[in-house]
Motif scaffolding. Sequence first.
Motif, PDB file in Angstrom:
ATOM      1  N   ILE A  88      11.575  65.825   5.905  1.00 19.33           N
ATOM      2  CA  ILE A  88      12.320  66.615   4.914  1.00 19.33           C
ATOM      3  C   ILE A  88      13.272  67.576   5.636  1.00 19.33           C
ATOM      4  N   LEU A  89      12.761  68.302   6.603  1.00 17.81           N
ATOM      5  CA  LEU A  89      13.555  69.351   7.249  1.00 17.81           C
ATOM      6  C   LEU A  89      14.410  68.840   8.401  1.00 17.81           C
ATOM      7  N   GLU A  92      16.874  71.049  10.743  1.00 21.58           N
ATOM      8  CA  GLU A  92      17.343  72.308  10.134  1.00 21.58           C
ATOM      9  C   GLU A  92      16.521  73.448  10.693  1.00 21.58           C
ATOM     10  N   LEU A  94      16.931  76.641  10.706  1.00 27.69           N
ATOM     11  CA  LEU A  94      16.722  77.820   9.853  1.00 27.69           C
ATOM     12  C   LEU A  94      15.459  77.598   9.026  1.00 27.69           C
ATOM     13  N   MET A  95      15.293  76.382   8.539  1.00 26.79           N
ATOM     14  CA  MET A  95      14.097  76.047   7.750  1.00 26.79           C
ATOM     15  C   MET A  95      12.845  76.030   8.620  1.00 26.79           C
ATOM     16  N   VAL A  98      11.609  79.391   8.981  1.00 21.86           N
ATOM     17  CA  VAL A  98      10.812  79.825   7.818  1.00 21.86           C
ATOM     18  C   VAL A  98       9.404  79.242   7.919  1.00 21.86           C
ATOM     19  N   GLY A 101       7.531  81.118  10.446  1.00 18.72           N
ATOM     20  CA  GLY A 101       7.192  82.416   9.860  1.00 18.72           C
ATOM     21  C   GLY A 101       6.006  82.291   8.906  1.00 18.72           C
ATOM     22  N   CYS A 102       6.015  81.252   8.110  1.00 16.97           N
ATOM     23  CA  CYS A 102       4.894  81.021   7.170  1.00 16.97           C
ATOM     24  C   CYS A 102       3.587  80.770   7.921  1.00 16.97           C
ATOM     25  N   LEU A 105       2.321  84.019   8.870  1.00 13.37           N
ATOM     26  CA  LEU A 105       1.822  84.749   7.689  1.00 13.37           C
ATOM     27  C   LEU A 105       0.417  84.306   7.292  1.00 13.37           C
ATOM     28  N   ALA A 138       4.597  86.817  11.359  1.00  8.67           N
ATOM     29  CA  ALA A 138       5.587  86.018  10.623  1.00  8.67           C
ATOM     30  C   ALA A 138       6.996  86.338  11.107  1.00  8.67           C
ATOM     31  N   ILE A 139       7.279  87.621  11.252  1.00 12.96           N
ATOM     32  CA  ILE A 139       8.626  88.037  11.672  1.00 12.96           C
ATOM     33  C   ILE A 139       8.907  87.543  13.084  1.00 12.96           C
ATOM     34  N   PHE A 142       9.445  83.782  13.165  1.00 11.20           N
ATOM     35  CA  PHE A 142      10.735  83.461  12.541  1.00 11.20           C
ATOM     36  C   PHE A 142      11.881  83.693  13.518  1.00 11.20           C
TER      37      PHE A 142
ATOM     38  N   MET B   1      19.889  69.122   2.988  1.00 15.72           N
ATOM     39  CA  MET B   1      19.480  70.293   2.196  1.00 15.72           C
ATOM     40  C   MET B   1      20.708  71.174   1.962  1.00 15.72           C
ATOM     41  N   PHE B  13      10.986  83.671   1.510  1.00  9.80           N
ATOM     42  CA  PHE B  13      10.200  84.036   2.697  1.00  9.80           C
ATOM     43  C   PHE B  13      10.323  85.531   2.977  1.00  9.80           C
TER      44      PHE B  13
END
Lengths: 166, 139
Positions: A88-89, A92, A94-95, A98, A101-102, A105, A138-139, A142, B1, B13
């Motif tokens: 899917i990604l 990418e 940037l994704m 995320v 980062g998740c 988290l 997370a930060i 990321f 995307m 996020f």
Amino acid sequence: MSTKRIVRIALLGAILYVCKVALEWLPNVELVTFLIILFTLTMGTDTLYVAFIFNTLELIQWGFGTWWIAYLYIWPLFAVITLLLKKILKEEFLMWSVVAGCFGLVFGALCSAVYLFIDPKYAWTYFIAGLPWDAWHAISNFVIMLIAGKPMYKLLKKVNTNEKVS
Amino acid sequence: MSKKTKIIIVGIFVVVVLAVIGLTAGLKAGKKAAAAADTPAGGNSFTIEIRSERDNFEEKIECSSDLENLGAFIRTLDKFTYSESEYGIYVQGYDGMMEDMDNQYWWCISVNGEMASTGADEILLKNGDVYSFDLKQGW
């Protein structure tokens, strides 16, 4: 499994471990998530073996603890999720930042899951007490992926390609 | 995307991370307010017990303070020897009775008879509580 593949897995496991040790002094800033994602993107399921080697080295360094049980499922889980999201990604970053980062988290929640079988109240306390660190985790994940993800991915891809050619 | 989707995902996020930070800040503020509400005028009255079987020592001190936590209070007492670590105050001794890591002697902090699971800086001073420092041997 070819000798080359075995050596590559072993070396990457060692690199993962050294990167962890190098940043141990900085709480919740780590390259393990970053590298697990990149290794999975470039090497696929071999990353599960890398995670296993990493866990073994951690066990040798720190000895057995409930944290190690958490490590047994967390890092392979991150690799599996990366494999599922790969189509899917794609590239990418940037994704992927995320996603990294998740992972940071939920890290605390995944660690506290072990304690659910010991004392659910303690598991909840552990999770709540760790929330500020999870946010920081997370930060940092990321930012690291955002800055270094694409260049590192290109490098690993190039190494993989050169390896296949040779 | 599409670019729009990426912005939405990154936005979600960021909101989640900010929510977690806000939640922890709120929990800390709530904890502080609850502690302040429990604190009588003039501060909390509590007991500090120091015990060392190795040195055949036992002492009980009735205290009163409007400081927030045990760590802050320990820092005001001359008899405690401590160091500052990344996790807060670390008690090393009392009145010359020092820990001895080579022989596995260490100071254990308990609150109302239960071993503390945090450092002294995270132990809030409460009216009527008993804070014990026991020199234990073995881990």
